[in-house]
Structures are given as structure tokens and as C-alpha cells.
Design a protein around this motif. Sequence first.
Motif, PDB file in Angstrom:
ATOM      1  N   UNK A 229      35.286  41.366  33.785  1.00 40.34           N
ATOM      2  CA  UNK A 229      36.418  42.102  34.352  1.00 40.34           C
ATOM      3  C   UNK A 229      36.070  42.574  35.756  1.00 40.34           C
ATOM      4  N   UNK A 230      37.092  42.775  36.565  1.00 39.58           N
ATOM      5  CA  UNK A 230      36.869  43.143  37.969  1.00 39.58           C
ATOM      6  C   UNK A 230      36.093  44.450  38.115  1.00 39.58           C
ATOM      7  N   UNK A 231      36.223  45.371  37.138  1.00 41.49           N
ATOM      8  CA  UNK A 231      35.466  46.632  37.220  1.00 41.49           C
ATOM      9  C   UNK A 231      34.096  46.529  36.548  1.00 41.49           C
ATOM     10  N   UNK A 232      33.740  45.304  36.102  1.00 40.31           N
ATOM     11  CA  UNK A 232      32.440  45.005  35.487  1.00 40.31           C
ATOM     12  C   UNK A 232      32.160  45.842  34.234  1.00 40.31           C
ATOM     13  N   UNK A 233      33.214  46.176  33.519  1.00 41.12           N
ATOM     14  CA  UNK A 233      33.038  46.975  32.297  1.00 41.12           C
ATOM     15  C   UNK A 233      32.954  46.115  31.041  1.00 41.12           C
ATOM     16  N   UNK A 234      33.526  44.911  31.104  1.00 41.50           N
ATOM     17  CA  UNK A 234      33.568  44.041  29.928  1.00 41.50           C
ATOM     18  C   UNK A 234      33.247  42.606  30.348  1.00 41.50           C
ATOM     19  N   UNK A 235      32.491  41.914  29.489  1.00 42.07           N
ATOM     20  CA  UNK A 235      32.183  40.497  29.731  1.00 42.07           C
ATOM     21  C   UNK A 235      32.501  39.694  28.478  1.00 42.07           C
ATOM     22  N   UNK A 236      33.197  38.582  28.669  1.00 42.02           N
ATOM     23  CA  UNK A 236      33.459  37.638  27.594  1.00 42.02           C
ATOM     24  C   UNK A 236      32.651  36.374  27.882  1.00 42.02           C
ATOM     25  N   UNK A 237      32.107  35.752  26.852  1.00 39.48           N
ATOM     26  CA  UNK A 237      31.367  34.512  27.054  1.00 39.48           C
ATOM     27  C   UNK A 237      31.441  33.659  25.795  1.00 39.48           C
ATOM     28  N   UNK A 238      31.130  32.395  25.964  1.00 40.62           N
ATOM     29  CA  UNK A 238      31.163  31.434  24.867  1.00 40.62           C
ATOM     30  C   UNK A 238      29.752  31.150  24.400  1.00 40.62           C
ATOM     31  N   UNK A 239      29.581  30.993  23.085  1.00 40.21           N
ATOM     32  CA  UNK A 239      28.256  30.684  22.540  1.00 40.21           C
ATOM     33  C   UNK A 239      28.383  29.758  21.345  1.00 40.21           C
ATOM     34  N   UNK A 240      27.348  28.945  21.157  1.00 47.72           N
ATOM     35  CA  UNK A 240      27.242  28.085  19.979  1.00 47.72           C
ATOM     36  C   UNK A 240      26.047  28.537  19.141  1.00 47.72           C
ATOM     37  N   UNK A 241      25.971  29.837  18.910  1.00 48.61           N
ATOM     38  CA  UNK A 241      24.828  30.406  18.209  1.00 48.61           C
ATOM     39  C   UNK A 241      25.075  30.495  16.700  1.00 48.61           C
ATOM     40  N   UNK A 242      24.014  30.753  15.968  1.00 44.49           N
ATOM     41  CA  UNK A 242      24.136  30.970  14.524  1.00 44.49           C
ATOM     42  C   UNK A 242      25.079  32.134  14.275  1.00 44.49           C
ATOM     43  N   UNK A 243      25.961  31.979  13.302  1.00 53.30           N
ATOM     44  CA  UNK A 243      26.956  32.998  13.014  1.00 53.30           C
ATOM     45  C   UNK A 243      28.311  32.689  13.614  1.00 53.30           C
ATOM     46  N   UNK A 244      28.347  31.786  14.608  1.00 52.17           N
ATOM     47  CA  UNK A 244      29.621  31.406  15.222  1.00 52.17           C
ATOM     48  C   UNK A 244      30.485  30.648  14.224  1.00 52.17           C
ATOM     49  N   UNK A 245      31.771  30.952  14.231  1.00 55.81           N
ATOM     50  CA  UNK A 245      32.738  30.232  13.376  1.00 55.81           C
ATOM     51  C   UNK A 245      32.247  30.120  11.934  1.00 55.81           C
ATOM     52  N   UNK A 246      31.813  31.257  11.387  1.00 58.70           N
ATOM     53  CA  UNK A 246      31.332  31.308   9.992  1.00 58.70           C
ATOM     54  C   UNK A 246      30.203  30.309   9.728  1.00 58.70           C
ATOM     55  N   UNK A 247      29.352  30.127  10.748  1.00 59.24           N
ATOM     56  CA  UNK A 247      28.194  29.234  10.637  1.00 59.24           C
ATOM     57  C   UNK A 247      28.572  27.764  10.422  1.00 59.24           C
ATOM     58  N   UNK A 248      29.810  27.424  10.750  1.00 60.19           N
ATOM     59  CA  UNK A 248      30.213  26.028  10.625  1.00 60.19           C
ATOM     60  C   UNK A 248      29.621  25.213  11.759  1.00 60.19           C
ATOM     61  N   UNK A 249      29.229  23.966  11.454  1.00 60.37           N
ATOM     62  CA  UNK A 249      28.632  23.091  12.450  1.00 60.37           C
ATOM     63  C   UNK A 249      29.521  21.875  12.700  1.00 60.37           C
TER      64      UNK A 249
END
Length: 217
Positions: free
Chosen positions: A176-196
Motif C-alpha cells: 500500500x502507498x502508506x506502506x502499512x500492508x503488503x500482499x504477496x503470492x507464495x507456493x509454500x506448504x499450507x497454501x490452498x489446503x496443501x494441495x499440489x
Amino acid sequence: MNFFISLNIVLLLNVSSYSQSISQNQINKQLTDAALYFESQDYYNALKEYAIILKADRKNETANLNALICRLRMNYQLDSLIEYMGHIKNSKLPESKYYLGIVNHRLKKFDTAIEYLNKYKSISEKKRTVSNEEVSRMIEICNNAKNEISRPHRSVINNMGSDINSVFPDYVPVIKSDESVMYFTSQRAGSSNNMKNIYGNYNEDVYVSYNENGTWS
């Protein structure tokens, strides 16, 4: 003797013709099988099928184009796409112009990318899969990239630590422009109910992090 020599030549020609016919039938079947994988976005298995086709018919335009797209979608190294580019450079397949534009954009050859994208845009929309709006957007991206690269600035990329980064792919942060929140994408364990996915990697998920007094959590 001449009769037997002539007969043998005829037989050899017939066998050769028959072999070529069978080979082409096999290529056509392989293209059909590859298309099923390709259209279902199973690029891993589609690429395997296209590799078999290209061993038999290195100049096959459909196999070269779709193999390039498969590698592009699976984030292969860009230099692995160059071998296909030469075989579709003069292709009559409409999508070849679009994907040559996309690859050249990633290679930072923006003028060449724009040239291919404009050629693609000149083709009737009824004969291609990407809309004028999307092609125009891609041309705009190329022009923006040219402008940004013409005035470089120094950037430092730091790992944000184990509270944010993982051992898995983490990418596309949006802050966000005020640098208070960051969104990002990840393919880590736990993502999408651990579906691969079919490649054995965790499916993507979007994560959020908050900046609390200078610390991201």
C-alpha cells in the motif's frame, strides 16, 4: 537380372513410402494427444508429447509453437525458448506473432516485441485468441519498460526474514502507498489446503503482512 533389380527398387520405394505414411500418421496422433494435454493446461505432459513430435519433424510449426508456450508457462529459462523461436519466426500460425512478442519482451528486446505484437494485432480478431485490448496493454507494458530502463535507478532487494519469506517460491509483493500492508503470492506448504499441482509444487495462495512500527508480521 534387370527385372529383379527393378522389382527390388519398386519394393524399396513402396516400403519407404509406407514408412513415411505411418510416420506422418503417428505424428498426427501425437499432435492430437499433445493437444489434449495442452488444452487442459497440463503443460508438463504436453511438452513431452511435443518433444517426441519434434524428433520426427523438427520444423513442425504447431509443435514448435506449443512447446515454446509450454516452457513459457512453466517458467523455463528464456534461453531454452530460442530453439523454437527460429522455427516459428515466419510461421503462418497467428499465435506465433503474439508469443514471439511475449518472449522478446522478456528478453528485453522491446522494439522487436512491439513489432510482433503489432503484426498480431493486424490479424482479424476472429482468427486469434488474444483480444485487441490485451495486445494493446502488452504494447503499453513494452513502452513503459523501455522508458524505465532508459533511466535506471539503484534498487536493493533484501530477504525479509523467516516471518515473511519461506523456502518456497514467494513473489509479486504489492505494498500500500502508506506502506502499512503488503500482499504477496507464495507456493509454500499450507497454501490452498496443501494441495499440489501436477508438477508436485504447492498451489499459489495470496498472503498478507502488516507493518507494525517498522516490523512486518
